[in-house]
Write an enzyme that holds these catalytic residues in place. Sequence first.
Site, PDB file in Angstrom:
ATOM      1  N   ARG A  53     -57.370 -26.971  14.778  1.00 35.70           N
ATOM      2  CA  ARG A  53     -56.873 -28.314  14.450  1.00 35.70           C
ATOM      3  C   ARG A  53     -55.386 -28.407  14.799  1.00 35.70           C
ATOM      4  O   ARG A  53     -54.914 -29.423  15.297  1.00 35.70           O
ATOM      5  CB  ARG A  53     -57.105 -28.645  12.961  1.00 35.70           C
ATOM      6  CG  ARG A  53     -56.394 -29.932  12.550  1.00 35.70           C
ATOM      7  CD  ARG A  53     -56.863 -30.527  11.229  1.00 35.70           C
ATOM      8  NE  ARG A  53     -57.256 -29.584  10.229  1.00 35.70           N
ATOM      9  CZ  ARG A  53     -56.415 -28.841   9.480  1.00 35.70           C
ATOM     10  NH1 ARG A  53     -55.119 -28.951   9.634  1.00 35.70           N
ATOM     11  NH2 ARG A  53     -56.880 -27.997   8.595  1.00 35.70           N
ATOM     12  N   TYR A 105     -55.424 -55.547  21.459  1.00 37.14           N
ATOM     13  CA  TYR A 105     -56.746 -54.969  21.288  1.00 37.14           C
ATOM     14  C   TYR A 105     -57.275 -55.300  19.884  1.00 37.14           C
ATOM     15  O   TYR A 105     -56.579 -55.081  18.886  1.00 37.14           O
ATOM     16  CB  TYR A 105     -56.652 -53.455  21.497  1.00 37.14           C
ATOM     17  CG  TYR A 105     -57.967 -52.756  21.317  1.00 37.14           C
ATOM     18  CD1 TYR A 105     -59.005 -52.951  22.216  1.00 37.14           C
ATOM     19  CD2 TYR A 105     -58.182 -51.912  20.240  1.00 37.14           C
ATOM     20  CE1 TYR A 105     -60.220 -52.331  22.042  1.00 37.14           C
ATOM     21  CE2 TYR A 105     -59.397 -51.270  20.062  1.00 37.14           C
ATOM     22  CZ  TYR A 105     -60.417 -51.501  20.968  1.00 37.14           C
ATOM     23  OH  TYR A 105     -61.617 -50.879  20.790  1.00 37.14           O
ATOM     24  N   ASP A 177     -48.534 -49.742  24.063  1.00 38.95           N
ATOM     25  CA  ASP A 177     -49.910 -49.340  24.351  1.00 38.95           C
ATOM     26  C   ASP A 177     -50.089 -49.530  25.859  1.00 38.95           C
ATOM     27  O   ASP A 177     -50.163 -50.649  26.353  1.00 38.95           O
ATOM     28  CB  ASP A 177     -50.884 -50.210  23.549  1.00 38.95           C
ATOM     29  CG  ASP A 177     -52.350 -49.835  23.793  1.00 38.95           C
ATOM     30  OD1 ASP A 177     -52.655 -49.290  24.870  1.00 38.95           O
ATOM     31  OD2 ASP A 177     -53.183 -50.101  22.912  1.00 38.95           O
ATOM     32  N   LYS A 202     -60.363 -45.089  28.422  1.00 39.47           N
ATOM     33  CA  LYS A 202     -60.399 -46.098  29.468  1.00 39.47           C
ATOM     34  C   LYS A 202     -60.045 -45.485  30.826  1.00 39.47           C
ATOM     35  O   LYS A 202     -60.746 -44.622  31.294  1.00 39.47           O
ATOM     36  CB  LYS A 202     -59.487 -47.265  29.068  1.00 39.47           C
ATOM     37  CG  LYS A 202     -59.633 -47.690  27.595  1.00 39.47           C
ATOM     38  CD  LYS A 202     -61.001 -48.275  27.261  1.00 39.47           C
ATOM     39  CE  LYS A 202     -61.238 -48.420  25.766  1.00 39.47           C
ATOM     40  NZ  LYS A 202     -60.225 -49.163  25.043  1.00 39.47           N
TER      41      LYS A 202
HETATM   42  C1  LIG Z   1     -59.850 -49.287  23.696  1.00 38.21           C
HETATM   43  C2  LIG Z   1     -58.452 -49.606  23.366  1.00 38.21           C
HETATM   44  C3  LIG Z   1     -57.846 -49.075  22.219  1.00 38.21           C
HETATM   45  C4  LIG Z   1     -58.604 -48.238  21.215  1.00 38.21           C
HETATM   46  O1  LIG Z   1     -59.012 -47.041  21.766  1.00 38.21           O
HETATM   47  P1  LIG Z   1     -60.349 -46.252  21.293  1.00 38.21           P
HETATM   48  O2  LIG Z   1     -60.324 -45.051  22.154  1.00 38.21           O
HETATM   49  O3  LIG Z   1     -61.511 -47.152  21.546  1.00 38.21           O
HETATM   50  O4  LIG Z   1     -60.185 -45.966  19.838  1.00 38.21           O
HETATM   51  C5  LIG Z   1     -56.514 -49.383  22.006  1.00 38.21           C
HETATM   52  N1  LIG Z   1     -55.816 -50.172  22.851  1.00 38.21           N
HETATM   53  C6  LIG Z   1     -56.375 -50.701  23.953  1.00 38.21           C
HETATM   54  C7  LIG Z   1     -55.556 -51.567  24.850  1.00 38.21           C
HETATM   55  C8  LIG Z   1     -57.707 -50.439  24.255  1.00 38.21           C
HETATM   56  O5  LIG Z   1     -58.253 -50.988  25.341  1.00 38.21           O
END
Ligand SMILES: *Cc1c(COP(=O)(O)O)cnc(C)c1O
Length: 394
Positions: A53, A105, A177, A202
């Site tokens: 961890r 998001y 982000d 993504k």
């Molecule tokens: C998908 C996404 C998230 C969240 O990520 P997860 O891996 O699904 O928890 C946060 N910000 C953006 C812009 C996203 O597209």
Amino acid sequence: MPDTFEKARFATKAVHAGQPPDPTTGAIMTPVYLTSTYVQEAPDVHKGFDYARSNHPTRLALERNLAALEEGSWGLCFGSGSAATHAVVTMLSAGDHVVACNDLYGGTYRLFTKVMERFGLKFTFVSTYDVAAVEKAMTPQTKLLWVETPSNPMLLVSDIKELARVAKAKGALLAVDNTFATPFLQQPLTLGADLVVHSTTKYLGGHSDVVGGAVVGRDKALFDKLKFIQNAVGAVPGPLDCFLVLRGTKTLAIRMEKHCANALKVARHLVEHPEVALVHYPGLPIHKHHNLARAQMRLAGGMISFELKGGLERARRMASSTKVFSLAESLGGVESLIGHPATMTHASIPREERMKAGLTDGLLRLSVGIEDVEDLTADLDQAILRSLEPQAAV
Ligand SMILES: *Cc1c(COP(=O)(O)O)cnc(C)c1O
């Protein structure tokens, strides 16, 4: 971080950074170390790994790779993008205030308003492309400015350099982000941001086969705080997940070039289509932040949103009629996806809030993949035609 590839160019770093050949075998690929603990020579005498961890070699390779790609000095990986976001806001304490973009998001909005508010954090949502509005929303309690650019799903572009200046003047951190852009298109740390957050699910993973997240930064004190949270909360990714994201980042540069080239062609095609009312894509000169996008991003990205003439029912019919574009949540994989944000990714945002951000019931979102673009435009055309037939399946 002693790494031969620290000073290399982007695509070279993507392939190599953080991943020296395995010291015990010479294996060129970082092994998936399936282990929860490590044998110590004497109590607390070990090779830097004591419990999985806390530290893990496959994860460490990914953390170093992502740090290099974002021009950061450290990276920390999490079990999902949401867990990475959670780690950042967990640095704050009850009473602290966060200013966040109002077009973000859906899961981030849900985490902020439904979970973190219960722990005494306060959030104000503003249009972060309006720097004056951000300045106005900030209070002496504001500790964090949270920005997504390009935003989701309206593809609005916020000026990272300007927001970094405002955050700094007010004594707040700027977190970006960078999931939509990826470090191939923009590197927020080089523009003054303190933290970059990713859903590696993504584009970084890129093949729709893994869920993961990461935070990258430069400041040592922020690393210490987030490393503590990563270990104390324990939302860490598994070794196979780290391996899959590492494999994804190797091809990030060529994938992003193709995603962006395809998206630009699809956006131009939609603009010309008589049944399309509106197209949101920062690579089009008609986009209201086109010039900023050109200045801040290498290319305009692989995401498009648009509205058909005719609103909700037609949008739902079109989303159910594509054959190459799959109807699914998520984005950033090699395959093209279509989504209906109001009922899918952004259903957790109250309708009133959605409308304020321009996210209408008729909006459709595309994650443009790396297929042959002629097949993509032909598929959209046939689905638009089918959306005109009232008997088409919904
Ligand atoms: C998908 C996404 C998230 C969240 O990520 P997860 O891996 O699904 O928890 C946060 N910000 C953006 C812009 C996203 O597209």
